[in-house]
Design an enzyme around this catalytic site. Structure first.
Site, PDB file in Angstrom:
ATOM      1  N   GLN A  33       1.100  99.128  75.889  1.00 13.85           N
ATOM      2  CA  GLN A  33       1.590  98.228  74.854  1.00 13.85           C
ATOM      3  C   GLN A  33       0.508  97.832  73.861  1.00 13.85           C
ATOM      4  O   GLN A  33       0.762  97.075  72.953  1.00 13.85           O
ATOM      5  CB  GLN A  33       2.194  96.975  75.497  1.00 13.85           C
ATOM      6  CG  GLN A  33       3.473  97.262  76.264  1.00 13.85           C
ATOM      7  CD  GLN A  33       4.114  96.002  76.775  1.00 13.85           C
ATOM      8  OE1 GLN A  33       3.438  95.092  77.240  1.00 13.85           O
ATOM      9  NE2 GLN A  33       5.428  95.923  76.702  1.00 13.85           N
ATOM     10  N   VAL A  34      -0.699  98.339  74.058  1.00 11.62           N
ATOM     11  CA  VAL A  34      -1.775  98.087  73.102  1.00 11.62           C
ATOM     12  C   VAL A  34      -2.302  99.439  72.638  1.00 11.62           C
ATOM     13  O   VAL A  34      -2.674 100.273  73.453  1.00 11.62           O
ATOM     14  CB  VAL A  34      -2.921  97.264  73.734  1.00 11.62           C
ATOM     15  CG1 VAL A  34      -4.036  97.041  72.718  1.00 11.62           C
ATOM     16  CG2 VAL A  34      -2.394  95.929  74.236  1.00 11.62           C
ATOM     17  N   LYS A  48      -0.246  95.595  69.079  1.00 13.37           N
ATOM     18  CA  LYS A  48       0.355  95.089  70.310  1.00 13.37           C
ATOM     19  C   LYS A  48       1.858  95.251  70.152  1.00 13.37           C
ATOM     20  O   LYS A  48       2.480  94.590  69.320  1.00 13.37           O
ATOM     21  CB  LYS A  48      -0.016  93.621  70.526  1.00 13.37           C
ATOM     22  CG  LYS A  48      -1.500  93.398  70.765  1.00 13.37           C
ATOM     23  CD  LYS A  48      -1.813  91.944  71.089  1.00 13.37           C
ATOM     24  CE  LYS A  48      -1.287  91.541  72.437  1.00 13.37           C
ATOM     25  NZ  LYS A  48      -1.749  90.183  72.836  1.00 13.37           N
ATOM     26  N   ASP A 185      -7.040  81.409  78.467  1.00 11.21           N
ATOM     27  CA  ASP A 185      -7.100  82.663  79.224  1.00 11.21           C
ATOM     28  C   ASP A 185      -8.427  83.362  78.942  1.00 11.21           C
ATOM     29  O   ASP A 185      -8.471  84.541  78.609  1.00 11.21           O
ATOM     30  CB  ASP A 185      -5.917  83.559  78.832  1.00 11.21           C
ATOM     31  CG  ASP A 185      -5.757  84.757  79.756  1.00 11.21           C
ATOM     32  OD1 ASP A 185      -6.215  84.676  80.913  1.00 11.21           O
ATOM     33  OD2 ASP A 185      -5.189  85.776  79.326  1.00 11.21           O
TER      34      ASP A 185
END
Length: 303
Positions: A33-34, A48, A185
């Site tokens: 997905q990247v 992304k 994060d």
């Protein structure tokens, strides 16, 4: 419209994610997905990409999980705490896959850095290409660097890796205290040392926030404690919710108790250092001092 580099050269491939026609030569690897790509205007970017239906199916699953928690709560099987935890989890996960929100946060963090002149040329975030983004596609500037924990690689771009770590830590703490939210994060994959030596924060899918009063109290504490201002320390702790709201007289007594705790600890530390330098056991602590320190801590706790 994306231009892929195939065996026979470039060929247009029409996507279904509302992907703007501003790309060429993306390296679209299966199931990832990247992806790396390049805008038609020449800038290297990172894509992304969110698969179709992910948000809907995930939201349905989380809604079902929350509904089950509520039913169990109404039946008396679990307490309301479980429903609260599930609701918080649901909100956090849905925010993490909201690319529009992530783009906004990335730009907001860039604004936070711009308000800090000392971080100019030292810390950065990837640029967001709004015109090349969509609800399920986020296009970001591609930054070239290495993870902050890869010390050997970091040394290629920063002779003193510990300085990069200090910069990253100071930036994060500053964002906690002065920004409306902070990166929640922060791990090796989301902190890079770039080839030009700058530190980069990436991936703002998960953030946290603390109440304004708490942040103000933390700043007051940082200013007051080194200056030995115990009254300021007491007010800061009160703002942070460590104690109930105090009257002026109670605040003065609270500050006095805090001062006694600090003085007792400082006294014991000095005695330990003196004893150690004399060659005796460093653990030799005067029992009276220890009792005094414990009593002072107890008074603070009661306050």
């Amino acid at each position: 419209l994306i231009r892929l580099a195939g065996a026979s050269g470039r060929r247009p491939v029409r996507g279904k994610a509302g992907i703007p026609s501003t790309f060429r030569r993306p390296s679209l690897l299966p199931r990832l997905q990247v992806h790396a790509a390049r805008l038609l205007s020449g800038e290297d970017v990172v894509l992304k990409v969110q698969k179709k239906g992910v948000q809907g199916s995930l939201k349905a699953d989380l809604d079902l999980l929350y509904a089950n928690a509520r039913v169990l709560q109404l039946l008396g099987v679990v307490t309301a705490e479980l429903s609260d935890v599930v609701a918080t989890l649901r909100s956090a996960i849905l925010e993490e896959i909201d690319f529009v929100l992530e783009a906004q946060r990335t730009e907001q963090f860039a604004e936070f850095l711009a308000r800090s002149p000392e971080l100019d040329g030292v810390v950065t975030v990837p640029k967001v290409y709004r015109a090349a983004s969509a609800s399920r596609l986020l296009t970001l500037e591609r930054l070239y660097g290495v993870p902050l924990i890869d010390l050997e690689s970091v040394r290629k771009y920063q002779p003193q890796p510990e300085l990069a770590l200090i910069v990253a830590l100071n930036t994060w703490v500053s964002s906690v205290l002065t920004n409306e939210w902070f990166h929640a994060d922060v791990h090796a994959g989301n902190l890079l040392v770039l080839t030009d030596g700058r530190v980069a924060f990436i991936d703002f899918g998960i953030v946290g926030a603390i109440p304004a009063a708490t942040a103000e109290g933390m700043l007051d504490f940082v200013r007051s404690f080194p200056a030995g201002d115990m009254a300021g320390v007491g007010r800061a702790l009160e703002k942070m919710g460590f104690t109930k709201e105090l009257s002026e007289e109670q605040s003065a007594a609270f500050a006095k108790d805090i001062g006694e705790v600090i003085a007792s600890i400082d006294s014991m530390t000095a005695d330990i250092a003196t004893t150690a330098s004399a060659g005796a056991a460093a653990s030799a602590i005067d029992e009276t001092q220890l009792n005094r320190a414990v009593a002072a801590v107890a008074r603070v706790a009661e306050g």
